[in-house]
Design an enzyme around this catalytic site. Structure first.
Site, short mmCIF file in Angstrom:
data_model
loop_
_atom_site.label_atom_id
_atom_site.label_comp_id
_atom_site.label_asym_id
_atom_site.label_seq_id
_atom_site.Cartn_x
_atom_site.Cartn_y
_atom_site.Cartn_z
N CYS A 2 -0.48 -0.07 9.81
CA CYS A 2 -0.18 1.62 9.00
C CYS A 2 -2.14 2.01 8.85
O CYS A 2 -2.46 2.59 9.31
CB CYS A 2 0.32 2.05 7.62
N HIS A 3 -3.17 0.58 7.53
CA HIS A 3 -3.66 1.12 7.40
C HIS A 3 -4.83 0.00 6.95
O HIS A 3 -5.14 -0.62 6.55
CB HIS A 3 -4.54 1.99 5.70
N GLY A 4 -4.38 -1.40 8.04
CA GLY A 4 -5.12 -2.47 8.10
C GLY A 4 -5.04 -3.08 7.13
O GLY A 4 -6.49 -3.31 6.49
N HIS A 16 0.87 -1.17 -0.16
CA HIS A 16 -0.04 -0.24 -0.40
C HIS A 16 0.92 1.28 -0.28
O HIS A 16 1.13 2.00 -0.69
CB HIS A 16 -0.45 -0.07 0.60
N PRO A 75 -6.22 -2.15 2.37
CA PRO A 75 -5.90 -0.37 0.99
C PRO A 75 -5.38 -1.77 -0.14
O PRO A 75 -5.05 -0.61 -1.03
CB PRO A 75 -5.72 0.36 1.64
#
Lengths: 442, 256, 185
Positions: C149-151, C125, C164
């Site tokens: 960080c963003h799962g 990502h 993501p």
């Protein structure tokens, strides 16, 4: 590529708002140049070329150099061994320093011979002296960066010169070092300034050019151009001549870079700096040798120092003389009282010019020698320190006494009326063709 | 004392000044010049000689002298195979990452590592060598006046006995080419000190020559590339300059 | 330099003009080509240097890694995850239908030996380092790795399953030199 009126729409659009193309056309193409310039006039543009080469190679080297006492030496060797073409960049930069001084010294001596410093070109000349001083500072600091033995001890010796300043000398030196010896802070600031100074040089070079294009080029006859019949446009005549000059110069330069890259260097600088061991004989780079000789010419027991011994220490006298040997150039336009520019028409000055050149050369040799070495095997007792004193004395005599006197005493030869009609009142004529090619004639 | 080998010897050679030869106070002999395959405009290294020289370095010099700027991987340039290089490297231990408990570890060296020095620091080197520091050899031929000629001369310049009346320091050896004549390094080479893989007889002169060639390569690994490129660059520049000259002449033809 | 042809001036018959033009063009071409070649060393000096390239392949000793354990090694400035997978993890990775995957790739295409999963541990990502190397780490919904960080959730084959990140964790080039040594790069 603006060629007269054949401009493209975009060029015109830009030029109406920012007249860069008109400016270039005017200053680089049309610039009226005396038609009789000899090859000695190549060295100005050549110096500009070397400056660009030095800046470009320097920027590439800076990408791989580490300004820290623990890593500087190794980072330079990493450039030599591991960076792609690093050896080439480094050897170009290293020898480029010497090339720069060769070119600039020839340029300066050309100016001295043809009186290019005389009215109305005083500021042009003085800007040139500033460039020389900036170059010397840049070269000195650059030489410290590889952090070899000569780097370190050169830095130590030269920075210690400032300790000769009365009262505040020691403080100044400590300030220069950023410590109590040449150490990491010193290396760091030298790196920073070594990166900065070339761009200052570029700035002064621009002013040098502005002054040149205002007062126009001098020429081997030393007389002003009287009209269009005396000049030719800079392009293509002098651009092509400069290209040819750059070609010859590059052959010379490449010879050193590829086949004798360490010719101008010191073996000691391939030993990493060791603050506890001084090399047996410290010598600066060749282009500093004459000044180094002047510095060392002032010693307690010899004649040069005796007249001023009541005033200052020998150390201070040497330092002042060394800096004075360059600063005296600023005063030259006023020290020279002769109404004639070119040495061609100054029979006595011409001889002293050559004597001065040889004198500078001998000063260089003296600077490279240990002071108490014998000069001649067959003349016992005559040491280099003695030779250095004589040549130093002559150096200042030449500027401070000879120049003012000679202008008054010398009877110049008859001067041609103009560049294109050099009919000499004395009877002889100089063919214009021959005047345009003085090098081939000589 | 003459220091500026290139520039000023040239001046002296031009007969402009009395030449004092490259020696300290008249006690060291002048350095005889040798034939080197890598000198001259088209000079190249002799790989077989470099490999022999590497053998000498490994077996004789490496015990005291480091070669810290050269990496094991560089040995590919003198003709060692990848496996040979790995084997040479693996003989040495270097510091590794600390382990889970934070204790320092060591690992065998790999080709990417630079030559591991024989002593961990200068003090250890001095302690093991009677107070003298054996210098690093990576740049030796560039760091001495006379370069390879000097190095070769030094290696063969030992004499068993100092001349009559010379007081020798403790542990010093007499060498006719060393400045001051007293050198802390004992004569390093003895007849047959190494076994050459290619069967060359290991005389002192042969070994001195080979190891000097090897160290010349170590100091200037770019030498062959440099000269090869230089010849091409010069040829190109000569043609280009000739063309410039022709153009300049044509352009100037109408100036009177 | 082409200007020279225009500004050269001077009268002469046509043959002369042709010869002169040829000279100018040849000189210009030589100059331009020479300058271009001379620029290459400057450009190339910014490419990875020999010492950097020498470290672009590393050899890793994996003899000490137990089943179910992972090690992280640094390669080309990035972490490489080397995991000795358990039988459960392997079968789980192999049993997933490709249609369920955002970036369909069979487990067998991602490993040389099913036991050893080797991949670059940089989330596809935005470049964070996913968790999951240590036993105590959060491993995400699919038992593999989880990028905090963003799962982004990665499975036991390092494939993206949720979140993501657009792609699976990349597999570097590697070879097993023998049973206990792997060369990466």
């Amino acid at each position: 590529m603006s060629n007269g009126n054949g401009q493209s729409g975009l060029v015109k659009w830009i030029d109406e708002r920012l007249p860069v193309f008109t400016f270039m056309q005017h200053e680089l193409n049309d610039y009226p140049t005396p038609k009789n310039l000899s090859y000695w006039w190549n060295f100005g543009s050549l110096a500009g070329f070397v400056l660009v080469v030095m800046i470009v190679t320097g920027i590439m080297l800076a990408m791989n150099y580490t300004p820290h006492v623990d890593y500087a030496f190794d980072s330079v060797e990493r450039i030599m061994r591991d960076v792609n073409y690093g050896w080439l960049l480094r050897y170009i930069h290293m020898n480029g320093g010497s090339m720069f001084f060769i070119v600039v010294y020839i340029h300066i001596f050309r100016g001295l011979y043809y009186g290019s410093y005389k009215s109305p070109r005083e500021l042009l000349w003085m800007l040139g002296v500033i460039i020389l001083i900036l170059m010397m500072a840049t070269a000195f600091m650059g030489y410290v960066l590889p952090w070899g033995q000569m780097s370190f001890w050169g830095a130590t010796v030269i920075t210690n010169l400032f300790s000769a300043i009365p009262l505040i000398g020691e403080d100044v030196v400590t300030w220069l070092w950023g410590g109590f010896a040449v150490e990491n802070p010193t290396l760091n600031r030298f790196y920073s300034l070594h990166y900065l100074f070339p761009f200052l040089i570029v700035g002064v070079v621009v002013l040098h050019m502005v002054a040149l294009h205002t007062t126009k080029s001098n020429n081997p006859l030393g007389i002003d151009a009287k009209g269009p019949q005396d000049t030719i446009p800079f392009h293509p005549y002098y651009t092509m001549k400069d290209y040819f000059g750059i070609g010859v110069f590059l052959i010379f330069f490449a010879g050193f870079v590829f086949f004798a890259p360490n010719f101008f260097g010191e073996p000691d600088n391939y030993i990493e700096a060791d603050p506890l061991v001084t090399p047996p004989h410290i010598v600066p780079e060749w282009y500093f040798l004459p000044y180094y000789a002047i510095l060392r010419a002032f010693t307690e027991d010899y004649f040069l120092y005796v007249p001023i011994s009541w005033l200052m220490s020998a150390k201070l006298a040497g330092v002042i003389a060394m800096f004075g040997s360059i600063f005296v150039l600023f005063a030259l336009p006023w020290l020279d009282t002769s109404p004639v520019r070119s040495a061609r028409f100054r029979p006595i000055y011409k001889q002293f010019f050559w004597l001065f050149l040889i004198n500078c050369f001998i000063l260089g040799v003296v600077g490279a020698k240990a002071p108490d070495d014998q000069v001649f095997t067959w003349f016992e007792g005559f040491q280099y320190v003695h030779l250095g004193q004589i040549t130093t004395a002559y150096y200042f005599f030449h500027f401070l006494i000879l120049f003012p006197l000679l202008g008054k005493l010398e009877r110049p030869k008859p001067i041609p009326k103009s560049i294109s009609e050099p009919v000499l009142p004395g009877g002889g004529t100089v063919a214009a063709g021959a005047a345009a090619k003085p090098m081939e004639k000589a | 004392m003459m220091r500026r080998a290139g520039f000023l010897t040239t001046l002296a050679a031009l007969g402009l000044f009395a030449s004092q030869t490259a020696q300290a106070a008249g006690d060291a002999h002048p350095i005889p010049s040798q034939e080197w395959s890598h000198s001259g405009l088209f000079g190249t290294f002799d790989q077989a000689q470099l490999q022999r020289g590497f053998t000498v370095y490994q077996n004789v010099c490496a015990g005291c002298h480091s070669l810290r700027l050269v990496a094991y991987r560089n040995l590919a340039a003198i003709g060692l195979t990848e496996d040979e290089i790995k084997a040479v490297a693996a003989e040495q231990e270097v510091d590794g990452e600390p382990d889970e408990d934070g204790e320092p570890t060591t690992r065998p060296a790999i080709p990417a590592d630079r030559f591991v020095p024989p002593f961990p620091n200068e003090q250890a080197a001095r302690a093991a060598n009677g107070g003298s520091m054996p210098p690093d050899l990576s740049l030796m031929t560039k760091a001495r006046i006379g370069g390879p000629d000097y190095l070769y001369a030094l290696l063969v310049g030992y004499q068993d006995e100092a001349p009559e009346g010379v007081e020798m320091g403790e542990g010093m050896s007499y060498n006719i080419y060393y400045p001051g004549n007293q050198i802390a390094m004992a004569a390093p080479l003895a007849e047959g000190a190494v076994d050459y893989a290619d069967g060359t007889e290991a005389s002192v002169e042969q070994m001195a020559k080979d190891v000097t060639a090897f160290l010349s390569w170590a100091a200037e690994p770019e030498l062959e590339d440099r000269k090869r490129m230089g010849v091409k660059v010069l040829l190109f520049l000569i043609v280009l300059t000739g063309l410039f000259y022709a153009v300049k002449k044509k352009v100037w033809a109408d100036v009177h | 330099m082409a200007d020279a042809a225009a500004a050269g001036g001077g009268a002469g018959h046509d043959e002369d003009v042709t010869r002169r033009d040829f000279l100018y063009i040849a000189t210009g071409a030589f100059g331009v080509v020479g300058t271009a070649i001379a620029l290459w060393p400057f450009v190339d000096s910014m490419n990875p240097s020999a010492d950097t390239l020498a470290l672009s392949t590393i050899e890793v000793d994996i003899s000490g890694v137990e089943e179910g354990q992972s090690i992280t090694v640094k390669w080309r400035g990035k972490p490489v995850f080397i995991r000795r997978r358990t039988q459960d993890e392997i079968s789980e990775a192999e049993s997933v239908a490709l249609t369920e995957l955002p970036d369909p790739q069979a487990d067998e295409d991602r490993v040389q030996k099913a036991e050893w999963l080797i991949m670059v541990g940089v989330c596809t990502h935005l470049g964070c380092i996913p968790l999951g190397q240590k036993a105590s780490d959060k491993k995400g919904d699919f038992g593999g790795w989880f990028c905090p960080c963003h799962g982004s959730h990665y499975d036991t084959s390092g494939r993206i399953r949720k979140g993501p990140a657009p792609e699976n964790l990349p597999v570097p080039q590697y070879t097993f030199l023998d049973d206990t040594t792997v060369r990466i790069g």
